[in-house]
Design an enzyme around this catalytic site. Structure first.
Site, short mmCIF file in Angstrom:
data_model
loop_
_atom_site.label_atom_id
_atom_site.label_comp_id
_atom_site.label_asym_id
_atom_site.label_seq_id
_atom_site.Cartn_x
_atom_site.Cartn_y
_atom_site.Cartn_z
CD GLU A 174 27.93 -11.79 1.57
OE1 GLU A 174 28.75 -12.27 2.36
OE2 GLU A 174 26.70 -12.03 1.62
CG HIS A 250 33.38 -12.71 0.72
ND1 HIS A 250 33.42 -13.07 2.05
CD2 HIS A 250 32.08 -12.50 0.43
CE1 HIS A 250 32.19 -13.08 2.55
NE2 HIS A 250 31.36 -12.75 1.57
CB CYS A 371 38.00 -12.58 7.22
SG CYS A 371 37.68 -13.35 5.62
#
EC number: 3.5.3.23
Length: 448
Positions: A174, A250, A371
């Site tokens: 990721e 995450h 993000c």
């Protein structure tokens, strides 16, 4: 030689919509199928970039992807003209069309993992595009991501690019959302911190029971090998599976690091004390002094952290050595989180100031300030080798704002995704954007 941590923020794409595609992401799922505002989303992101630039931070921009991804739909059996592919997908498999229209590439913390030249064996900055194979709508991103990053960091003397890891569950990657780097100075050797949710091959590591653990230990180890990192310059830590099951999909939803500082929630990791000791020991070997700020669960619950995105913030170093925290408005709206932040900044500790930004459009889709940015540590020579078209300046901000105003829709609902005109609008906008950012041909419609 001076060195910098440059934030390359993702530009929100013209098809920004609330598809609710990300299982395990509470905000994404809870706002599913609401109408979105692509124009407002892009302008909010640009406003944050401009503000950081004006505060003296090095700021860049990373282009969005072509959506809907008609080529992906063709691989799934839809045929005909582009318009016919979209029409048939809307009629026969609307969820696939929604997935092919996702603007999730704006969360460029997932675009790649980046290791600066001070850490790598060959002295170059290394990039590995994330395969993001846990979610279909994100798994189709990495080919274009690789081309865009290649156009931004094209000088092979200074930059090395690696393809995404094999797109299988065992190597779920990721990107930088599960990677942090600690160092005394950005241009000096540091310690790279990889956080994983599960092991693909070792059942000694516990796994979450409700939501998927997207990052594997094996993927993190593979990236470290590709980048030529020293064993004594890497620390691996497991995310607490219980917080994954509470919506912490995450690591950057529960912890953020910068310089010599880790800002984290008490429940973020397994074997926390052992991990902190290893970080302290390894950073000391390269002249650094590791420091941590633990947010107790008694002050901020995991649910508070997930809903406010307290840790999905940007922790930035200021010239006087103190740190600035960039947070979304949702932190101010949460009574417990805001009270904690007020006490934190008034205590005279490492984090001295908090700045609040309106990122509602991004937040409602499950992504906050952290993000939206990919961090790349560069020395002066490397920064000079970056494609200058992607470095934020007042004229570029003006050009991008005008570009958004010209090309983006004010509102977008799920039914609008079936409009073939949306694809034409997106391609027209992106063709113009590649000229503004001096990227060359990076999109499939420009290449094929």
């Amino acid at each position: 030689m001076k060195s910098y941590e440059v934030n390359f923020d993702g530009l929100v794409g013209p098809t920004h919509n609330y598809g609710g595609l990300s299982y395990g992401n509470v905000a994404s799922q809870s706002n599913s199928q609401q109408s979105s505002s692509p124009k407002e989303a892009a302008l909010q992101g640009l406003a944050k970039m401009k503000a950081l630039m004006e505060m003296g931070f090095q700021q860049g921009v990373l282009a969005p992807q072509e959506r809907p991804d008609v080529a992906a739909l063709r691989r799934l059996g839809f045929s005909g003209t582009d318009a016919q592919v979209i029409e048939r997908a809307a009629k026969e498999a609307m969820p696939l069309l929604v997935a092919s229209c996702s603007a999730s590439s704006m969360w460029v913390a997932n675009a790649a993992t980046v290791s600066p030249s001070a850490d790598t064996a060959d002295g170059r900055v290394h990039f590995t595009a994330a395969n993001l194979n846990c979610k279909y709508h994100r798994s189709i991103e990495h080919p274009t991501t690789s081309r865009v990053l290649g156009a931004m960091f094209a000088n092979q003397q200074h930059f090395a690019h690696h393809s995404a890891l094999p797109a299988v569950a065992q190597f779920g990657d990721e990107g930088a959302a599960n990677h942090t780097r600690f160092c005394r100075e950005y241009g000096e050797a540091g310690v790279e911190f990889f956080v994983f949710g599960r092991s693909a091959f070792d059942n000694r590591y516990p796994a979450p029971q409700k939501y998927p653990a997207r990052q594997t230990l094996e993927a993190s180890q593979a990236v470290a090998r590709l980048h030529g990192l020293r064993e004594d310059g890497v620390v691996y830590a497991q995310q607490n599976p219980n917080v994954i099951d509470q919506g912490v999909f995450h690591n950057d939803v529960i912890a953020v690091g910068n310089g010599e500082v880790l800002f984290y929630h008490e429940d973020a990791f397994l074997e926390t004390e052992q991990m902190l000791a290893e970080l302290e020991s390894k950073l000391a070997r390269v002249g650094g002094k590791f420091q941590s700020v633990c947010v107790p669960r008694s002050a901020v619950t995991v649910d508070d952290a997930v809903r406010s995105y307290l840790f999905n913030s940007q922790l930035l170093s200021r010239p006087d050595g103190s740190m600035l925290l960039i947070v979304p408005q949702e932190c101010q709206a949460n009574e417990r989180v805001w009270a904690y932040l007020q006490s934190l900044t008034s205590s005279g500790g490492l984090i001295r100031e908090v700045k609040v930004f309106d990122l509602k459009q991004s937040m409602q889709n499950g992504g906050g300030p952290a993000c939206l940015r990919l961090r790349v540590a560069l020395n002066e020579t490397e920064l000079a080798a970056v494609n200058p078209g992607v470095i934020m300046t007042p004229p570029l901000y003006g050009s991008l704002t005008a570009w958004v105003e010209k090309h983006y829709r004010d509102r977008l609902s799920e039914s609008d995704l079936a409009d073939p005109q949306l694809l034409l609008e997106c391609r027209t906008a992106l063709d113009e954007l590649t000229q503004i950012l001096k990227l060359g041909a990076v999109y499939p419609f420009q290449i094929n």
